[in-house]
Design a protein around this motif. Structure first.
Motif, PDB file in Angstrom:
ATOM      1  N   PRO A 116      38.913  45.410  60.283  1.00 39.55           N
ATOM      2  CA  PRO A 116      39.433  44.145  59.762  1.00 39.55           C
ATOM      3  C   PRO A 116      38.754  43.710  58.456  1.00 39.55           C
ATOM      4  CG  PRO A 116      38.865  43.922  62.090  1.00 39.55           C
ATOM      5  CD  PRO A 116      38.450  45.290  61.680  1.00 39.55           C
ATOM      6  N   GLY A 117      37.445  43.927  58.352  1.00 39.28           N
ATOM      7  CA  GLY A 117      36.724  43.526  57.137  1.00 39.28           C
ATOM      8  C   GLY A 117      37.276  44.254  55.928  1.00 39.28           C
ATOM      9  N   PHE A 118      37.760  45.448  56.159  1.00 39.01           N
ATOM     10  CA  PHE A 118      38.279  46.265  55.087  1.00 39.01           C
ATOM     11  C   PHE A 118      39.672  45.812  54.676  1.00 39.01           C
ATOM     12  CE2 PHE A 118      39.091  50.254  52.974  1.00 39.01           C
ATOM     13  CZ  PHE A 118      37.862  50.386  52.369  1.00 39.01           C
ATOM     14  N   ILE A 119      40.474  45.499  55.677  1.00 39.93           N
ATOM     15  CA  ILE A 119      41.848  45.068  55.422  1.00 39.93           C
ATOM     16  C   ILE A 119      41.867  43.724  54.708  1.00 39.93           C
ATOM     17  CG2 ILE A 119      43.912  44.233  56.632  1.00 39.93           C
ATOM     18  CD1 ILE A 119      43.419  46.518  58.597  1.00 39.93           C
ATOM     19  N   GLY A 120      40.849  42.915  54.979  1.00 39.52           N
ATOM     20  CA  GLY A 120      40.803  41.590  54.370  1.00 39.52           C
ATOM     21  C   GLY A 120      40.226  41.586  52.967  1.00 39.52           C
ATOM     22  N   ARG A 121      39.828  42.739  52.441  1.00 35.87           N
ATOM     23  CA  ARG A 121      39.216  42.764  51.096  1.00 35.87           C
ATOM     24  C   ARG A 121      40.144  42.200  50.038  1.00 35.87           C
ATOM     25  NH1 ARG A 121      36.064  48.178  49.405  1.00 35.87           N
ATOM     26  NH2 ARG A 121      36.192  47.079  47.458  1.00 35.87           N
ATOM     27  N   HIS A 122      39.571  41.458  49.114  1.00 37.06           N
ATOM     28  CA  HIS A 122      40.383  40.976  47.990  1.00 37.06           C
ATOM     29  C   HIS A 122      40.862  42.166  47.165  1.00 37.06           C
ATOM     30  CE1 HIS A 122      38.177  36.793  47.851  1.00 37.06           C
ATOM     31  NE2 HIS A 122      38.879  36.971  48.946  1.00 37.06           N
ATOM     32  N   PRO A 123      42.049  42.087  46.584  1.00 37.55           N
ATOM     33  CA  PRO A 123      42.508  43.176  45.710  1.00 37.55           C
ATOM     34  C   PRO A 123      41.598  43.304  44.485  1.00 37.55           C
ATOM     35  CG  PRO A 123      44.253  41.553  46.093  1.00 37.55           C
ATOM     36  CD  PRO A 123      43.015  40.988  46.664  1.00 37.55           C
ATOM     37  N   PHE A 124      41.503  44.509  44.002  1.00 39.59           N
ATOM     38  CA  PHE A 124      40.743  44.758  42.768  1.00 39.59           C
ATOM     39  C   PHE A 124      41.612  45.657  41.894  1.00 39.59           C
ATOM     40  CE2 PHE A 124      37.428  47.198  40.395  1.00 39.59           C
ATOM     41  CZ  PHE A 124      36.884  46.120  39.708  1.00 39.59           C
ATOM     42  N   PRO A 125      41.884  45.270  40.662  1.00 39.44           N
ATOM     43  CA  PRO A 125      42.864  46.035  39.866  1.00 39.44           C
ATOM     44  C   PRO A 125      42.320  47.388  39.421  1.00 39.44           C
ATOM     45  CG  PRO A 125      41.848  44.326  38.532  1.00 39.44           C
ATOM     46  CD  PRO A 125      41.323  44.132  39.932  1.00 39.44           C
ATOM     47  N   GLY A 126      43.192  48.364  39.310  1.00 35.28           N
ATOM     48  CA  GLY A 126      42.793  49.693  38.859  1.00 35.28           C
ATOM     49  C   GLY A 126      41.990  49.685  37.556  1.00 35.28           C
ATOM     50  N   PRO A 127      42.400  48.916  36.537  1.00 35.99           N
ATOM     51  CA  PRO A 127      41.622  48.903  35.287  1.00 35.99           C
ATOM     52  C   PRO A 127      40.285  48.180  35.433  1.00 35.99           C
ATOM     53  CG  PRO A 127      43.876  48.138  34.913  1.00 35.99           C
ATOM     54  CD  PRO A 127      43.672  48.177  36.389  1.00 35.99           C
ATOM     55  N   GLY A 128      40.036  47.623  36.595  1.00 37.90           N
ATOM     56  CA  GLY A 128      38.721  47.088  36.929  1.00 37.90           C
ATOM     57  C   GLY A 128      38.239  45.993  35.987  1.00 37.90           C
ATOM     58  N   LEU A 129      36.957  46.037  35.701  1.00 44.04           N
ATOM     59  CA  LEU A 129      36.352  44.962  34.907  1.00 44.04           C
ATOM     60  C   LEU A 129      36.881  44.935  33.467  1.00 44.04           C
ATOM     61  CD1 LEU A 129      32.655  45.170  36.193  1.00 44.04           C
ATOM     62  CD2 LEU A 129      34.562  43.806  37.067  1.00 44.04           C
ATOM     63  N   ALA A 130      37.574  45.998  33.045  1.00 43.43           N
ATOM     64  CA  ALA A 130      38.087  46.024  31.666  1.00 43.43           C
ATOM     65  C   ALA A 130      38.981  44.829  31.384  1.00 43.43           C
ATOM     66  CB  ALA A 130      38.868  47.316  31.416  1.00 43.43           C
ATOM     67  N   ILE A 131      39.785  44.424  32.383  1.00 43.72           N
ATOM     68  CA  ILE A 131      40.713  43.316  32.142  1.00 43.72           C
ATOM     69  C   ILE A 131      40.095  41.970  32.544  1.00 43.72           C
ATOM     70  CG2 ILE A 131      42.796  44.738  32.194  1.00 43.72           C
ATOM     71  CD1 ILE A 131      43.249  43.898  35.088  1.00 43.72           C
ATOM     72  N   ARG A 132      38.786  42.008  32.872  1.00 41.89           N
ATOM     73  CA  ARG A 132      38.046  40.761  33.129  1.00 41.89           C
ATOM     74  C   ARG A 132      37.018  40.545  32.042  1.00 41.89           C
ATOM     75  NH1 ARG A 132      37.592  41.411  39.725  1.00 41.89           N
ATOM     76  NH2 ARG A 132      39.861  41.289  40.009  1.00 41.89           N
ATOM     77  N   CYS A 133      37.220  41.271  30.973  1.00 45.49           N
ATOM     78  CA  CYS A 133      36.315  41.211  29.838  1.00 45.49           C
ATOM     79  C   CYS A 133      37.222  41.120  28.603  1.00 45.49           C
ATOM     80  CB  CYS A 133      35.505  42.515  29.864  1.00 45.49           C
ATOM     81  SG  CYS A 133      34.196  42.622  28.694  1.00 45.49           S
ATOM     82  N   PRO A 134      37.885  39.961  28.413  1.00 44.70           N
ATOM     83  CA  PRO A 134      38.828  39.849  27.301  1.00 44.70           C
ATOM     84  C   PRO A 134      38.126  40.177  25.989  1.00 44.70           C
ATOM     85  CG  PRO A 134      38.765  37.803  28.594  1.00 44.70           C
ATOM     86  CD  PRO A 134      37.688  38.690  29.124  1.00 44.70           C
ATOM     87  N   GLY A 135      38.857  40.796  25.081  1.00 43.16           N
ATOM     88  CA  GLY A 135      38.239  41.227  23.831  1.00 43.16           C
ATOM     89  C   GLY A 135      37.562  42.563  24.052  1.00 43.16           C
TER      90      GLY A 135
END
Ligand SMILES: Nc1ncnc2c1ncn2[C@@H]1O[C@H](COP(=O)(O)OP(=O)(O)OP(=O)(O)O)[C@@H](O)[C@H]1O
Ligand SMILES: O=c1[nH]c(=O)c2[nH+]cn([C@@H]3O[C@H](COP(=O)(O)O)[C@@H](O)[C@H]3O)c2[nH]1
Ligand SMILES: NC(=O)CC[C@H](N)C(=O)O
Ligand SMILES: [Mg+2]
Length: 524
Positions: free
Chosen positions: A394-413
């Protein structure tokens, strides 16, 4: 060919909420697919063999030149049809009614429909008889045009102030047409309307996760034969469920490839490798390719270029390992239905592209590997249900999604290793805070993003000139729409203080209060 389950076809005229129609139907255990109007022709209809058809809404007006039209032959299939908004208008237009635009007929948002003296099972549960002439029901409208003359055979079952033909039916042919959107939350009895419609069409509600699992396993075996498969495994819910399902189908013909692109979260690589090697005993390649990805991304700041660059490198890495495991000919991915729908707009579907998801829009044309995508027809919450069916923790199924491009799209610029390090640490503190306060499962997705600017601060009597961070947390059902999570001020204050105290390089923290739409969940 006999189909394993009843199928409903949704013909998309470009409404922004077409996917919600599919969701409402899936909730009723009805299998359906969405196809753009310009991709459906007579041959397609014949092969698909729908038990019922729904026409979505859409931005066009039927009286315009080249207005989108339903496929030839659809009205002669002899199956029930439900038209929604533009879908209603185009039905009337094609069947001998009339549609007009012009002043005074627009309704956007909440409206109320009242019943006529006619009743019909399609409205079962809508207007309780005890309400008598006072009966009315809230619906959600979004139209400028309206039907001004009904097609022969149709009757009016409900009216609203600006839509005299709000609910209409041709009982003999089982054609139904409504001006409002029953698929949206703001039409409270919309779900009931769909339920009545599919009942009238004879659906058995035979689309369940247990059935899906059996069928998916059979299809994977059929598709793959004795060939080898590599599966892009991220440790996220989708690819983990896909990997376990495929493993169940073909055992050790499967090798998983986990790509560490240097854009993962703190400790993520170790966690994924431990879990899959030790717990699932699946052959797993841990491909450390961070230099490859980070070098290619140097100096790149455009979000679409980032996404395409990452998508291409993913494939390069998969191809390399496909060769290494002795010639795998298939690549398995955890692609979901929303990814597929969104990618339709790449090839001329009626809606606009917002971003290229790396696993669909970013795929090069000549990849040399055939795709195995056993979750292609599912929404996220259905994948979670399938994961439970397959016995994932269950802990695994409940994981928040994480996008394939990862931190790249959480680092604008521009992306730098320094920024990524700061981001990783800050994100870990933020998620730790969320877990400590018992909020993780209430939130659909939460993460930190590092902003492309420095700001001035004062710490320990000294001047700082450091990065600013944005925190994001949203509630959602399927990631298609989302609202920001209403943290308390205490929580936000405590989290900002912890991040600034514990992470060197950050001196300011913002909380993102944007819903989707108009924002998207990720910053890029
Ligand atoms: N780091 C990675 N290594 C290998 N494959 C990956 C990686 N990241 C993404 N993929 C592939 O791309 C697909 C889409 O990624 P996506 O993030 O949508 O799904 P997920 O990671 O499996 O699940 P979740 O949405 O819960 O994060 C994955 O199912 C997987 O096949
Ligand atoms: O695998 C993925 N590859 C991608 O390229 C990608 N882009 C966004 N996302 C995830 O999709 C959901 C919706 O995100 P957006 O509102 O930002 O489009 C959110 O859950 C996002 O994290 C991605 N997942
Ligand atoms: N939402 C819709 O389907 C709109 C249909 C049509 N364009 C109108 O304005 O009436
Ligand atoms: Mg993921």
């Amino acid at each position: 060919m006999t189909q394993a389950h009843d199928r409903l076809l949704i013909i998309d005229f470009g409404s922004q909420v077409t996917q919600l129609i599919a969701r409402r139907l899936r909730e009723l255990n009805v299998y359906c697919e969405i196809h753009p109007f310009n991709r459906v022709d007579e041959a397609f209809l014949k092969a698909f063999a729908p038990k019922a058809v729904i026409f979505s809404g859409g931005p066009a007006s039927v009286y315009q030149e080249n207005a989108p039209m339903p496929p030839k032959g659809v009205f002669d299939l002899g199956v029930p049809i439900l038209g929604i908004c533009y879908g209603q208008q185009v039905m009337m237009h094609c069947l001998g009614g009339h549609v007009e635009g012009g002043h005074g007929t627009a309704e956007f948002g909440r409206a109320f429909v009242t019943p006529t003296e006619l009743t019909h099972p399609v409205l079962a549960g809508w207007f309780p008889p005890e309400d008598g002439p006072q009966a009315r029901e809230q619906v959600w409208m979004s139209h400028g045009d309206h039907v001004s003359k009904l097609a022969p055979g149709f009757q009016v079952l409900g009216t609203s102030p600006n839509a005299p033909f709000a609910i209409t039916a041709d009982p003999a042919r089982h054609f139904y047409a409504v001006q409002f959107h029953p698929e949206v939350h703001h039409t409270p009895k919309g779900g009931r309307l769909y339920e009545n419609f599919v009942k009238l069409a004879g659906f058995k509600g035979d689309w369940t996760m247990g059935a899906y699992r059996e069928e998916a396993i059979r299809k994977i075996r059929e598709q793959v034969g004795d060939q080898k498969v590599i599966c892009g495994l991220s440790g996220g819910v989708d690819s983990s469920v896909a990997a376990v399902l495929i493993h169940e189908a073909i055992g050790d013909q499967l090798t998983c490839v986990f790509v560490d692109h240097g854009l993962l979260r703190l400790g993520e690589a170790e966690q994924v490798v431990t879990m899959f090697r030790d717990h699932y005993h699946m052959p797993l390649i841990h491909a450390d390719e961070s230099d490859l990805f980070l070098t290619a991304l140097e100096g790149v700041s455009d979000p679409e270029v980032k996404r395409k660059t990452i998508g291409k490198l993913f494939i390069d890495v998969f191809q390399k390992h496909a060769a290494e495991v002795g010639g795998a000919t298939f690549l398995a991915q955890g692609t979901l239905y929303p990814d597929v729908i969104e990618s339709v707009s790449f090839s001329g579907g009626p809606s606009v592209t917002i971003k290229s998801h790396h696993n669909v829009g970013g795929l090069p044309e000549k990849m040399g590997l055939k795709l195995v995508e056993p979750l292609r027809e599912l929404f996220k919450d259905e994948v979670r249900a399938l994961g439970r069916e397959l016995g994932l923790p269950p802990g695994f199924i409940g994981r928040h999604p994480f996008p394939g491009p990862g931190l790249a799209i959480r680092c604008p610029g521009e992306i730098t290793r320094e920024k990524l390090d700061i981001l990783r640490q800050a994100d870990a503190v933020y998620i730790d805070q969320i877990r400590k306060h018992g909020l993780y499962d209430e939130i659909w997705q939460a993460f930190a993003a590092i902003l492309p600017m420095r700001t001035v601060g004062v710490m320990g009597d000294g001047r700082t000139y450091d990065y600013a961070l944005a925190l994001r947390a949203v509630t959602s059902v399927d990631g298609m729409t989302a609202d920001y999570y209403p943290f308390t001020h205490d929580f936000l204050g405590e989290t900002a203080t912890r991040i600034i105290n514990e992470v060197k390089g950050v001196n300011r923290v913002f909380y993102d209060c944007t819903s989707k739409p108009p924002g998207t969940i990720e910053l890029e």
